[in-house]
Design a protein around this motif. Structure first.
Motif, PDB file in Angstrom:
ATOM      1  N   HIS A  80      -7.585  -0.241 -21.500  1.00 16.18           N
ATOM      2  CA  HIS A  80      -6.698   0.013 -20.368  1.00 16.18           C
ATOM      3  C   HIS A  80      -6.456   1.511 -20.376  1.00 16.18           C
ATOM      4  O   HIS A  80      -5.758   2.031 -21.235  1.00 16.18           O
ATOM      5  CB  HIS A  80      -5.389  -0.767 -20.530  1.00 16.18           C
ATOM      6  CG  HIS A  80      -4.441  -0.549 -19.406  1.00 16.18           C
ATOM      7  ND1 HIS A  80      -3.088  -0.567 -19.582  1.00 16.18           N
ATOM      8  CD2 HIS A  80      -4.652  -0.313 -18.088  1.00 16.18           C
ATOM      9  CE1 HIS A  80      -2.494  -0.345 -18.414  1.00 16.18           C
ATOM     10  NE2 HIS A  80      -3.423  -0.181 -17.504  1.00 16.18           N
ATOM     11  N   ALA A  83      -3.782   5.844 -15.668  1.00 19.79           N
ATOM     12  CA  ALA A  83      -3.932   5.365 -14.297  1.00 19.79           C
ATOM     13  C   ALA A  83      -3.853   6.413 -13.200  1.00 19.79           C
ATOM     14  O   ALA A  83      -4.628   6.359 -12.253  1.00 19.79           O
ATOM     15  CB  ALA A  83      -2.876   4.293 -14.030  1.00 19.79           C
ATOM     16  N   SER A  84      -2.949   7.332 -13.256  1.00 16.87           N
ATOM     17  CA  SER A  84      -2.664   8.172 -12.088  1.00 16.87           C
ATOM     18  C   SER A  84      -3.757   9.207 -11.830  1.00 16.87           C
ATOM     19  O   SER A  84      -4.547   9.546 -12.707  1.00 16.87           O
ATOM     20  CB  SER A  84      -1.321   8.883 -12.260  1.00 16.87           C
ATOM     21  OG  SER A  84      -1.449   9.940 -13.188  1.00 16.87           O
ATOM     22  N   ARG A  91      -8.136  10.268 -18.466  1.00 16.21           N
ATOM     23  CA  ARG A  91      -8.947   9.074 -18.247  1.00 16.21           C
ATOM     24  C   ARG A  91     -10.414   9.349 -18.593  1.00 16.21           C
ATOM     25  O   ARG A  91     -11.078   8.515 -19.208  1.00 16.21           O
ATOM     26  CB  ARG A  91      -8.804   8.617 -16.793  1.00 16.21           C
ATOM     27  CG  ARG A  91      -9.439   7.332 -16.459  1.00 16.21           C
ATOM     28  CD  ARG A  91      -9.039   6.780 -15.097  1.00 16.21           C
ATOM     29  NE  ARG A  91      -8.971   7.756 -14.032  1.00 16.21           N
ATOM     30  CZ  ARG A  91      -7.841   8.308 -13.567  1.00 16.21           C
ATOM     31  NH1 ARG A  91      -6.671   7.986 -14.096  1.00 16.21           N
ATOM     32  NH2 ARG A  91      -7.872   9.183 -12.578  1.00 16.21           N
ATOM     33  N   ASP A 115      -9.417  -2.563 -17.464  1.00 12.05           N
ATOM     34  CA  ASP A 115      -8.637  -1.858 -16.458  1.00 12.05           C
ATOM     35  C   ASP A 115      -8.872  -0.367 -16.683  1.00 12.05           C
ATOM     36  O   ASP A 115      -8.096   0.319 -17.324  1.00 12.05           O
ATOM     37  CB  ASP A 115      -7.162  -2.221 -16.612  1.00 12.05           C
ATOM     38  CG  ASP A 115      -6.297  -1.678 -15.488  1.00 12.05           C
ATOM     39  OD1 ASP A 115      -6.824  -0.917 -14.652  1.00 12.05           O
ATOM     40  OD2 ASP A 115      -5.107  -2.008 -15.459  1.00 12.05           O
ATOM     41  N   ASN A 117      -9.083   1.950 -14.383  1.00 19.96           N
ATOM     42  CA  ASN A 117      -8.313   2.768 -13.433  1.00 19.96           C
ATOM     43  C   ASN A 117      -9.113   3.891 -12.788  1.00 19.96           C
ATOM     44  O   ASN A 117      -8.563   4.937 -12.469  1.00 19.96           O
ATOM     45  CB  ASN A 117      -7.060   3.340 -14.113  1.00 19.96           C
ATOM     46  CG  ASN A 117      -5.979   2.298 -14.212  1.00 19.96           C
ATOM     47  OD1 ASN A 117      -5.677   1.608 -13.248  1.00 19.96           O
ATOM     48  ND2 ASN A 117      -5.397   2.160 -15.387  1.00 19.96           N
ATOM     49  N   HIS A 119     -10.627   5.888  -9.921  1.00 22.94           N
ATOM     50  CA  HIS A 119     -10.336   6.052  -8.496  1.00 22.94           C
ATOM     51  C   HIS A 119     -11.640   6.051  -7.712  1.00 22.94           C
ATOM     52  O   HIS A 119     -12.715   6.205  -8.283  1.00 22.94           O
ATOM     53  CB  HIS A 119      -9.537   7.338  -8.290  1.00 22.94           C
ATOM     54  CG  HIS A 119      -8.173   7.270  -8.902  1.00 22.94           C
ATOM     55  ND1 HIS A 119      -7.030   7.430  -8.179  1.00 22.94           N
ATOM     56  CD2 HIS A 119      -7.773   7.021 -10.181  1.00 22.94           C
ATOM     57  CE1 HIS A 119      -5.978   7.300  -8.970  1.00 22.94           C
ATOM     58  NE2 HIS A 119      -6.411   7.061 -10.194  1.00 22.94           N
ATOM     59  N   THR A 150     -10.360  -3.326  -6.534  1.00 25.54           N
ATOM     60  CA  THR A 150     -10.000  -4.459  -7.374  1.00 25.54           C
ATOM     61  C   THR A 150      -9.469  -5.607  -6.522  1.00 25.54           C
ATOM     62  O   THR A 150      -9.760  -6.763  -6.770  1.00 25.54           O
ATOM     63  CB  THR A 150      -8.941  -4.036  -8.413  1.00 25.54           C
ATOM     64  OG1 THR A 150      -9.550  -3.090  -9.285  1.00 25.54           O
ATOM     65  CG2 THR A 150      -8.450  -5.215  -9.217  1.00 25.54           C
ATOM     66  N   TRP A 166      -8.371   2.900  -5.554  1.00 24.83           N
ATOM     67  CA  TRP A 166      -9.242   2.823  -6.714  1.00 24.83           C
ATOM     68  C   TRP A 166      -9.559   1.377  -7.051  1.00 24.83           C
ATOM     69  O   TRP A 166      -8.870   0.464  -6.647  1.00 24.83           O
ATOM     70  CB  TRP A 166      -8.647   3.549  -7.919  1.00 24.83           C
ATOM     71  CG  TRP A 166      -7.425   2.932  -8.549  1.00 24.83           C
ATOM     72  CD1 TRP A 166      -7.400   1.892  -9.428  1.00 24.83           C
ATOM     73  CD2 TRP A 166      -6.059   3.322  -8.363  1.00 24.83           C
ATOM     74  NE1 TRP A 166      -6.112   1.621  -9.808  1.00 24.83           N
ATOM     75  CE2 TRP A 166      -5.272   2.483  -9.168  1.00 24.83           C
ATOM     76  CE3 TRP A 166      -5.443   4.303  -7.605  1.00 24.83           C
ATOM     77  CZ2 TRP A 166      -3.883   2.581  -9.227  1.00 24.83           C
ATOM     78  CZ3 TRP A 166      -4.071   4.400  -7.665  1.00 24.83           C
ATOM     79  CH2 TRP A 166      -3.315   3.556  -8.466  1.00 24.83           C
ATOM     80  N   SER A 168      -9.586  -0.598 -10.138  1.00 25.64           N
ATOM     81  CA  SER A 168      -9.124  -0.508 -11.529  1.00 25.64           C
ATOM     82  C   SER A 168     -10.068  -1.206 -12.493  1.00 25.64           C
ATOM     83  O   SER A 168     -10.449  -0.655 -13.516  1.00 25.64           O
ATOM     84  CB  SER A 168      -7.732  -1.131 -11.662  1.00 25.64           C
ATOM     85  OG  SER A 168      -6.836  -0.472 -10.812  1.00 25.64           O
ATOM     86  N   ASP A 169     -10.400  -2.430 -12.179  1.00 24.79           N
ATOM     87  CA  ASP A 169     -11.171  -3.256 -13.102  1.00 24.79           C
ATOM     88  C   ASP A 169     -12.660  -2.969 -12.948  1.00 24.79           C
ATOM     89  O   ASP A 169     -13.191  -3.018 -11.844  1.00 24.79           O
ATOM     90  CB  ASP A 169     -10.885  -4.731 -12.857  1.00 24.79           C
ATOM     91  CG  ASP A 169      -9.396  -5.031 -12.964  1.00 24.79           C
ATOM     92  OD1 ASP A 169      -8.775  -4.536 -13.918  1.00 24.79           O
ATOM     93  OD2 ASP A 169      -8.866  -5.729 -12.096  1.00 24.79           O
TER      94      ASP A 169
END
Length: 194
Positions: A80, A83-84, A91, A115, A117, A119, A150, A166, A168-169
C-alpha cells in the motif's frame, strides 16, 4: 478479526498470508497488507516483510510461491503505497524498492500487486522504475480506457471525487524465460539411438 479471516480463508480452500504471521505488529496506520491464495494452486515457500524507504512507515509483503500444476516459482509482493499527488516521489521510491526486492531473487515470474495509488499520468515508463519488462495486467488484458480507474463507471457513482484521477489497485508482472520444467537427461548421447 485477523484470526477469524484466517479461519474463513482456510475453510474455503485459501491461504491468507500477512505480515502479522511473520511476527510483525500491525502497521502504524491500523491496517496492513495481506495476500489471499488458493491452496490447491500455490504452496508458500517463504514470506518476508520488506520495509519501504523513509519517510514511509509501511512495508511490502513478499512471498515465494511454488505453482503446484507446473512447478514454476513466482515471487509475489503486495504493498500500500503513498497516495497523494504531492507524494509522487515517495511513491516512486516505494515502488522501486518493491520491484528491486523482487528482482533480486530468482524466480520464473514476478508480481507486484496492491493499492499502488498510481495516478493516471503515472505509468511504468513515466515513473522511471527502470524495469522495462514489467507490464500492467489491466493494460495487457486490453481493458477499455473508460474502465481504467479502480472504480468502474458500471459500479455506479463513486463516493470520492478522486476516483477518476488514479487507478489505485494494480497488478504488475514480468517473467523470466523458462527453458524447461521437464527433467533433462544427464547424458544427451544416452537418449540418441545407435
Amino acid at each position: 478479526a485477523f484470526h477469524e479471516a484466517l479461519a474463513v480463508a482456510n475453510e474455503r480452500g485459501f491461504q491468507l498470508q500477512s505480515a502479522i504471521q511473520q511476527g510483525l505488529c500491525l502497521g502504524i496506520e491500523g491496517f496492513d497488507v495481506a495476500i489471499l491464495l488458493r491452496a490447491s494452486v500455490f504452496r508458500v515457500l517463504q514470506a518476508n516483510a520488506v520495509p519501504l524507504p523513509a519517510p514511509s512507515l509501511r512495508r511490502t509483503l513478499q512471498l515465494k510461491l511454488h505453482v503446484l500444476a507446473n512447478g514454476a516459482f513466482i515471487l509475489a509482493a503486495t504493498a500500500h503505497l503513498a497516495a497523494s499527488k504531492a507524494e509522487a516521489s515517495t511513491r516512486r521510491r516505494e515502488s522501486q524498492t518493491c520491484m528491486e526486492s523482487l528482482a533480486s531473487e530468482d524466480a520464473d515470474a514476478f508480481l507486484l500487486l496492491g493499492d499502488l495509488n498510481m495516478h493516471s499520468e503515472e505509468t511504468l515508463a513515466s515513473c522511471s522504475f527502470g524495469f522495462s519488462s514489467w507490464q500492467d495486467a489491466f493494460l495487457a488484458a486490453g481493458s477499455p480506457p473508460d474502465h481504467s480507474n479502480t472504480w468502474s463507471p458500471a459500479d455506479g457513482p463513486c463516493v470520492t471525487p478522486f476516483a477518476g484521477q488514479w487507478r489505485s489497485d494494480r497488478i504488475l508482472y514480468t517473467s523470466v524465460p523458462v527453458v524447461s520444467l521437464e527433467p533433462q537427461p544427464a547424458d544427451p548421447a544416452a537418449t540418441t539411438p545407435l
